[in-house]
Design an enzyme around this catalytic site. Structure first.
Site, PDB file in Angstrom:
ATOM      1  N   GLY A  37       0.794  -1.236   0.000  1.00 53.66           N
ATOM      2  CA  GLY A  37       0.000   0.000   0.000  1.00 53.66           C
ATOM      3  C   GLY A  37       0.818   1.274   0.000  1.00 53.66           C
ATOM      4  N   VAL A  38       0.335   2.232   0.792  1.00 55.06           N
ATOM      5  CA  VAL A  38       1.022   3.541   0.820  1.00 55.06           C
ATOM      6  C   VAL A  38       2.395   3.391   1.473  1.00 55.06           C
ATOM      7  CG1 VAL A  38       0.041   4.390   3.013  1.00 55.06           C
ATOM      8  CG2 VAL A  38       0.607   6.001   1.216  1.00 55.06           C
ATOM      9  N   ASP A  39       2.518   2.465   2.421  1.00 56.49           N
ATOM     10  CA  ASP A  39       3.808   2.195   3.080  1.00 56.49           C
ATOM     11  C   ASP A  39       4.841   1.776   2.028  1.00 56.49           C
ATOM     12  OD1 ASP A  39       4.611   0.066   5.996  1.00 56.49           O
ATOM     13  OD2 ASP A  39       5.654   1.764   5.092  1.00 56.49           O
ATOM     14  N   GLY A 129      -7.232   0.849   3.759  1.00 52.33           N
ATOM     15  CA  GLY A 129      -6.868  -0.174   2.769  1.00 52.33           C
ATOM     16  C   GLY A 129      -6.825  -1.535   3.431  1.00 52.33           C
ATOM     17  N   VAL A 130      -5.641  -2.067   3.550  1.00 49.63           N
ATOM     18  CA  VAL A 130      -5.422  -3.399   4.165  1.00 49.63           C
ATOM     19  C   VAL A 130      -6.106  -3.486   5.533  1.00 49.63           C
ATOM     20  CG1 VAL A 130      -3.584  -4.809   5.213  1.00 49.63           C
ATOM     21  CG2 VAL A 130      -3.276  -3.843   2.938  1.00 49.63           C
ATOM     22  N   TYR A 131      -6.102  -2.381   6.275  1.00 45.60           N
ATOM     23  CA  TYR A 131      -6.640  -2.443   7.653  1.00 45.60           C
ATOM     24  C   TYR A 131      -8.165  -2.346   7.704  1.00 45.60           C
ATOM     25  CZ  TYR A 131      -2.019  -2.517   9.917  1.00 45.60           C
ATOM     26  OH  TYR A 131      -0.746  -2.876  10.355  1.00 45.60           O
TER      27      TYR A 131
HETATM   28  N1  APR Z   1      -0.792   7.681  -2.195  1.00 40.35           N
HETATM   29  C1  APR Z   1      -1.898   7.934  -1.457  1.00 40.35           C
HETATM   30  N2  APR Z   1      -2.697   6.965  -0.961  1.00 40.35           N
HETATM   31  C2  APR Z   1      -2.363   5.685  -1.248  1.00 40.35           C
HETATM   32  C3  APR Z   1      -1.225   5.339  -2.006  1.00 40.35           C
HETATM   33  C4  APR Z   1      -0.430   6.408  -2.502  1.00 40.35           C
HETATM   34  N3  APR Z   1       0.671   6.193  -3.246  1.00 40.35           N
HETATM   35  N4  APR Z   1      -1.178   3.971  -2.106  1.00 40.35           N
HETATM   36  C5  APR Z   1      -2.241   3.496  -1.443  1.00 40.35           C
HETATM   37  N5  APR Z   1      -2.966   4.516  -0.924  1.00 40.35           N
HETATM   38  C6  APR Z   1      -4.204   4.486  -0.147  1.00 40.35           C
HETATM   39  C7  APR Z   1      -5.045   3.242  -0.229  1.00 40.35           C
HETATM   40  O1  APR Z   1      -5.822   3.229  -1.421  1.00 40.35           O
HETATM   41  C8  APR Z   1      -5.904   3.417   1.016  1.00 40.35           C
HETATM   42  O2  APR Z   1      -6.988   4.278   0.724  1.00 40.35           O
HETATM   43  O3  APR Z   1      -3.861   4.587   1.212  1.00 40.35           O
HETATM   44  C9  APR Z   1      -4.964   4.132   1.992  1.00 40.35           C
HETATM   45  C10 APR Z   1      -4.410   3.259   3.117  1.00 40.35           C
HETATM   46  O4  APR Z   1      -4.255   1.935   2.627  1.00 40.35           O
HETATM   47  P1  APR Z   1      -2.991   1.026   3.065  1.00 40.35           P
HETATM   48  O5  APR Z   1      -1.783   1.548   2.400  1.00 40.35           O
HETATM   49  O6  APR Z   1      -3.403  -0.388   2.796  1.00 40.35           O
HETATM   50  O7  APR Z   1      -2.826   1.281   4.627  1.00 40.35           O
HETATM   51  P2  APR Z   1      -3.653   0.707   5.865  1.00 40.35           P
HETATM   52  O8  APR Z   1      -5.055   0.335   5.463  1.00 40.35           O
HETATM   53  O9  APR Z   1      -3.447   1.714   6.939  1.00 40.35           O
HETATM   54  O10 APR Z   1      -2.885  -0.660   6.214  1.00 40.35           O
HETATM   55  C11 APR Z   1      -1.590  -0.564   6.749  1.00 40.35           C
HETATM   56  O11 APR Z   1      -0.697  -1.998   5.070  1.00 40.35           O
HETATM   57  O12 APR Z   1       0.996  -1.475   3.634  1.00 40.35           O
HETATM   58  C12 APR Z   1       0.703  -2.096   4.819  1.00 40.35           C
HETATM   59  O13 APR Z   1       2.710  -1.884   6.088  1.00 40.35           O
HETATM   60  C13 APR Z   1       1.375  -1.447   5.988  1.00 40.35           C
HETATM   61  O14 APR Z   1       0.814  -3.256   7.419  1.00 40.35           O
HETATM   62  C14 APR Z   1       0.488  -1.918   7.094  1.00 40.35           C
HETATM   63  C15 APR Z   1      -0.899  -1.877   6.475  1.00 40.35           C
END
Ligand code: APR
Length: 178
Positions: A37-39, A129-131
Site C-alpha cells: 500500500g502507501v507504506d 486499505g489493508v486495515y
Molecule cells: N498515495 C496515497 N494513498 C495511497 C497510495 C499512494 N501512493 N497507495 C495506497 N494509498 C491508499 C489506499 O488506497 C488506502 O486508501 O492509502 C490508503 C491506506 O491503505 P494502506 O496503504 O493499505 O494502509 P492501511 O489500510 O493503513 O494498512 C496498513 O498496510 O501497507 C501495509 O505496512 C502497511 O501493514 C500496514 C498496512
C-alpha cells in the site's frame, strides 16, 4: 476549507509520494519495516535510506517501534517532503476501539508535525486499505481531528487514492462545515 486554527484543509486526488509538503504521513504497521500500500509506495519513493532510518527507531517491545495510534518521525530521503511521519492506524476488525485509535493516529501525527516544525502536512486515508476501516467513518474521524487540532499548521492536506475515497472525504468536509 478554513480550520479554526487558521490552517487550510485541502483534499487532493493522487499519490502522496509526490506531494511537495513539509511532512507526509505514512500508514505503517507497528514494526515500521515497510509493507504494501502507501507504506510500500513511500519506501520505494524515499529509497533504502528510509528503511535504515526506521530500523534505528527504538523498539518499545519486541517488533514494535510504533504502537497503534502513535507516530514516529524520520527524514524524507529522496522524497520531496522533508519528513515522513510514520503512524499506525487500527486494524478495523480486531482493534477493541478502532475509532479512538484512528483519531489518535491523526492527532499524534499532527503533534509530531508541530514538534519538527512542519507547517504543511499530507495524510493518506489511514487504515482504509489493508486495515479495512470503512471509508465514511474514517473520513469523519480524519477531518474532525484536523478541525480539532491543527494549531501552528498552515495546511492539512488529505491525499486520496481512488474516487470512492475522495468522495468520502468530500462528504465529511461538507458535514464539518455545516
Ligand atoms: N498515495 C496515497 N494513498 C495511497 C497510495 C499512494 N501512493 N497507495 C495506497 N494509498 C491508499 C489506499 O488506497 C488506502 O486508501 O492509502 C490508503 C491506506 O491503505 P494502506 O496503504 O493499505 O494502509 P492501511 O489500510 O493503513 O494498512 C496498513 O498496510 O501497507 C501495509 O505496512 C502497511 O501493514 C500496514 C498496512
Amino acid at each position: 476549507m478554513k480550520l479554526p486554527s487558521g490552517a487550510i484543509l485541502t483534499l487532493v486526488r493522487g499519490d502522496i509520494t509526490r506531494q511537495d509538503v513539509d511532512a507526509i504521513v505514512n500508514a505503517a504497521n507497528e514494526t515500521l519495516l515497510g509493507g504494501g500500500g502507501v507504506d510500500g509506495a513511500i519506501h520505494r519513493a524515499a529509497g533504502p535510506g528510509l528503511l535504515g532510518a526506521c530500523k534505528e527507531i527504538r523498539e518499545v517491545r519486541p517488533d514494535v517501534r510504533c504502537p497503534t495510534g502513535e507516530a514516529r518521525v524520520t527524514t524524507g530521503f529522496a522524497l520531496p517532503a522533508r519528513f515522513v511521519i510514520h503512524t499506525v492506524g487500527p486494524i478495523y476488525r480486531s482493534h477493541p476501539q478502532p475509532a479512538v485509535a484512528l483519531r489518535n493516529a491523526y492527532l499524534s501525527s499532527l503533534q509530531a508535525a508541530r514538534q519538527v516544525g512542519a507547517s504543511t502536512i499530507a495524510f493518506p486515508a489511514i487504515s482504509c486499505g489493508v486495515y479495512g476501516y470503512p471509508l465514511d467513518e474514517a473520513a469523519r474521524i480524519a477531518v474532525q481531528a484536523a478541525w480539532d487540532d491543527s494549531d501552528e499548521l498552515e495546511e492539512v492536506r488529505f491525499v486520496l487514492f481512488g474516487e470512492a475515497t475522495f468522495q468520502a472525504w468530500s462528504a465529511a468536509v461538507e458535514q464539518l462545515g455545516a
